[in-house]
Design a protein around this motif. Structure first.
Motif, mmCIF file in Angstrom:
data_model
loop_
_atom_site.group_PDB
_atom_site.id
_atom_site.type_symbol
_atom_site.label_atom_id
_atom_site.label_comp_id
_atom_site.label_asym_id
_atom_site.label_seq_id
_atom_site.Cartn_x
_atom_site.Cartn_y
_atom_site.Cartn_z
ATOM 1 N N LEU A 190 0.753 -1.119 -0.005
ATOM 2 C CA LEU A 190 -0.021 -0.088 -0.131
ATOM 3 C C LEU A 190 0.746 1.250 -0.122
ATOM 4 C CD1 LEU A 190 -2.912 -0.899 2.202
ATOM 5 C CD2 LEU A 190 -2.980 -0.612 -0.239
ATOM 6 N N PRO A 191 1.991 1.434 0.637
ATOM 7 C CA PRO A 191 2.758 2.586 0.671
ATOM 8 C C PRO A 191 3.386 3.017 -0.628
ATOM 9 C CG PRO A 191 3.105 1.263 2.898
ATOM 10 C CD PRO A 191 2.372 0.577 1.989
ATOM 11 N N LEU A 192 3.702 1.658 -1.139
ATOM 12 C CA LEU A 192 4.249 1.934 -2.615
ATOM 13 C C LEU A 192 3.184 2.511 -3.593
ATOM 14 C CD1 LEU A 192 6.563 1.125 -4.702
ATOM 15 C CD2 LEU A 192 5.411 -0.898 -4.928
ATOM 16 N N LEU A 193 1.819 2.090 -3.584
ATOM 17 C CA LEU A 193 0.741 2.593 -4.454
ATOM 18 C C LEU A 193 0.418 4.152 -4.150
ATOM 19 C CD1 LEU A 193 -1.498 -0.441 -4.753
ATOM 20 C CD2 LEU A 193 0.268 0.323 -6.377
ATOM 21 N N GLU A 194 0.836 4.345 -2.735
ATOM 22 C CA GLU A 194 0.375 5.601 -2.261
ATOM 23 C C GLU A 194 1.619 6.685 -2.508
ATOM 24 O OE1 GLU A 194 -0.519 4.516 1.725
ATOM 25 O OE2 GLU A 194 -2.337 4.059 1.247
ATOM 26 N N ARG A 195 2.632 6.204 -3.130
ATOM 27 C CA ARG A 195 4.101 6.676 -3.518
ATOM 28 C C ARG A 195 4.718 7.288 -2.364
ATOM 29 N NH1 ARG A 195 4.610 7.963 -9.167
ATOM 30 N NH2 ARG A 195 6.068 9.483 -8.542
ATOM 31 N N LYS A 196 4.667 6.589 -1.050
ATOM 32 C CA LYS A 196 5.394 6.977 -0.162
ATOM 33 C C LYS A 196 6.684 6.324 0.174
ATOM 34 C CE LYS A 196 0.982 7.464 2.911
ATOM 35 N NZ LYS A 196 0.311 7.091 4.158
ATOM 36 N N ILE A 197 6.898 5.427 -0.773
ATOM 37 C CA ILE A 197 7.926 4.515 -0.568
ATOM 38 C C ILE A 197 8.173 4.405 -2.197
ATOM 39 C CG2 ILE A 197 8.280 3.857 1.737
ATOM 40 C CD1 ILE A 197 7.472 1.028 0.611
ATOM 41 N N GLU A 198 9.510 3.830 -2.460
ATOM 42 C CA GLU A 198 9.916 3.551 -3.787
ATOM 43 C C GLU A 198 10.045 2.185 -4.146
ATOM 44 O OE1 GLU A 198 13.265 7.154 -4.169
ATOM 45 O OE2 GLU A 198 13.826 5.138 -3.501
ATOM 46 N N ALA A 199 9.871 1.857 -5.285
ATOM 47 C CA ALA A 199 10.089 0.554 -5.921
ATOM 48 C C ALA A 199 11.672 0.451 -6.427
ATOM 49 C CB ALA A 199 9.188 0.010 -6.927
ATOM 50 N N HIS A 200 12.533 -0.597 -5.799
ATOM 51 C CA HIS A 200 13.827 -0.682 -6.375
ATOM 52 C C HIS A 200 13.796 -2.054 -7.033
ATOM 53 C CE1 HIS A 200 16.175 1.861 -3.286
ATOM 54 N NE2 HIS A 200 14.987 2.662 -3.604
ATOM 55 N N PHE A 201 13.767 -1.705 -8.344
ATOM 56 C CA PHE A 201 14.164 -2.900 -9.230
ATOM 57 C C PHE A 201 15.456 -3.416 -9.745
ATOM 58 C CE2 PHE A 201 9.673 -1.236 -10.328
ATOM 59 C CZ PHE A 201 8.866 -2.456 -10.626
#
Length: 385
Positions: free
Chosen positions: A213-224
């Protein structure tokens, strides 16, 4: 403590040739040139022309997750039983007693991002830690910093060996999308229940969705995790589909597609570069990569991917990038302020500025010269080396 008569490399602008640094508790209370210094009733350390640099930052490692000198007993960085594990928290596997923490401090590294490895398509939560300490709970700078995703050979090879999905790049992208779509629906069901509890029941608790959820809310990042150009583009494609903030980790073939990365405003944690081409997707590995990306305008940090490259060699990696064409000042920024900015930590670390954490090292020479080690290292305002 008051440190005087030093050349201070702030990473906020030009160096201060004859400068002072005043520490109060764990923060920088003042910084400036010696002619601006007013009388202070403080313990004073005269550095006599030595150099002060911000504490170095390694923005992608598995420090404390794969313990030094151990095999299975100390390997806690990959849960190879499920390709989708966003609810795993790096803090629950980090062992700060691992001697590599001490070796990091010896090299002037004061902040690290660590967490699960790349066996899983969605691996878990990365955490930013201060290096100094013995209890992870008191070392946390930001938790979580990001959700770790992996594309390419690693998840493909792990689950091919188990004869289960994902065994192809298509399947890796598919299982990532599937979980993100589940989380979107979970998010919507939660929203409806909160807005109209009479008409809608909240969804049954789902730890995987809650972690995302925090990822979809742009509170944290995705590290690919992505080495090959096609995997990098897959990461960008997925990030766009779900409107998530992303960072490319490794970006080994970034030097082949730098114009695309500039166009996409991608950010790259580049490395490791001090290693061999141990698998097919590393065939284009070159230590020129960070310099090429930086010159093109891609925000680029240099990483070790510890334990792939031992973390104490972070400044050596930066020096190698300089040897292969990177500007020396940009290489220092790539292990200080740039990783702090990319990981959302620059309000506290990465440069020397009033109000920031007092994390810095004192050198007698250029830290990018192989024989040079820190004379002193400070973390949270305390001398730790």
């Amino acid at each position: 403590m008051l440190l005087v008569n030093a050349t201070i490399h702030t990473m906020e602008g030009d160096p201060i040739d004859q400068g002072y640094l005043w520490i109060q508790e764990d923060k920088i209370a003042e910084i400036g040139s010696m002619d601006q210094l007013t009388d202070k009733d403080q313990e004073t350390l005269d550095l006599k022309g030595k150099h002060i640099y911000p504490g170095f930052i390694d923005a992608h490692t598995h420090l404390g997750m794969f313990e030094d000198g151990l095999t299975f007993e100390g390997d806690d960085g990959n849960e190879e039983t499920d390709p989708i594990t966003p609810h795993l928290r790096g803090i629950d596997a980090v062992n700060p007693m691992d001697r590599c923490f001490s070796e990091a401090l010896d090299a002037g590294v004061t902040t690290v991002v660590t967490g699960p490895g790349s066996a899983n398509a969605i691996a878990g939560q990365m955490v930013a830690l201060k290096i100094s300490g013995h209890r992870v709970d008191s070392m946390i700078l930001k938790d979580p910093v990001a959700i770790k995703f992996a594309l390419g050979e690693n998840p493909k090879s792990v689950y091919h060996g188990k004869n289960q999905m994902p065994s192809t790049r298509m399947a890796t992208a598919a299982v990532i999308r599937e979980q993100l779509y589940k989380t979107v629906r979970y998010q919507e069901e939660k929203r409806k229940a909160e807005e109209d509890s009479d008409s809608y029941d909240p969804p049954e608790y789902d730890a995987k969705c809650e972690a995302l959820l925090p990822l979809l809310e742009r509170k944290i990042e995705a590290h690919f995790h992505a080495h090959r150009a096609d995997d990098i583009f897959t990461a960008i494609r997925i990030a766009k589909e779900f409107n998530i903030d992303y960072v490319i980790v490794h970006g080994t073939e970034g030097h082949l597609i730098e114009e695309d990365l500039v166009q996409e405003r991608a950010r790259v944690l580049a490395g490791p570069i001090l290693c061999d081409r141990s698998k097919p997707e590393l065939r284009e590995l070159t230590p020129k990569n960070p310099g090429i990306l930086n010159k093109a305008g891609v925000p680029t940090a240099i990483i070790t991917d510890h334990p792939v490259i031992p973390i104490q060699y972070l400044p050596v990696c930066a020096a190698l990038a300089v040897r292969e064409g990177m500007d020396p000042g940009q290489a220092l920024r790539a292990i200080t302020i740039v990783p702090a900015q990319i990981c959302g930590l620059d309000h506290r670390v990465g440069s020397l500025k009033k109000g920031k954490d007092a994390d810095f090292s004192v050198f007698s020479g250029d830290p990018l010269q192989l024989p040079v080690k820190p004379d002193m290292v400070f973390c949270n305002g305390k001398r730790v080396r």
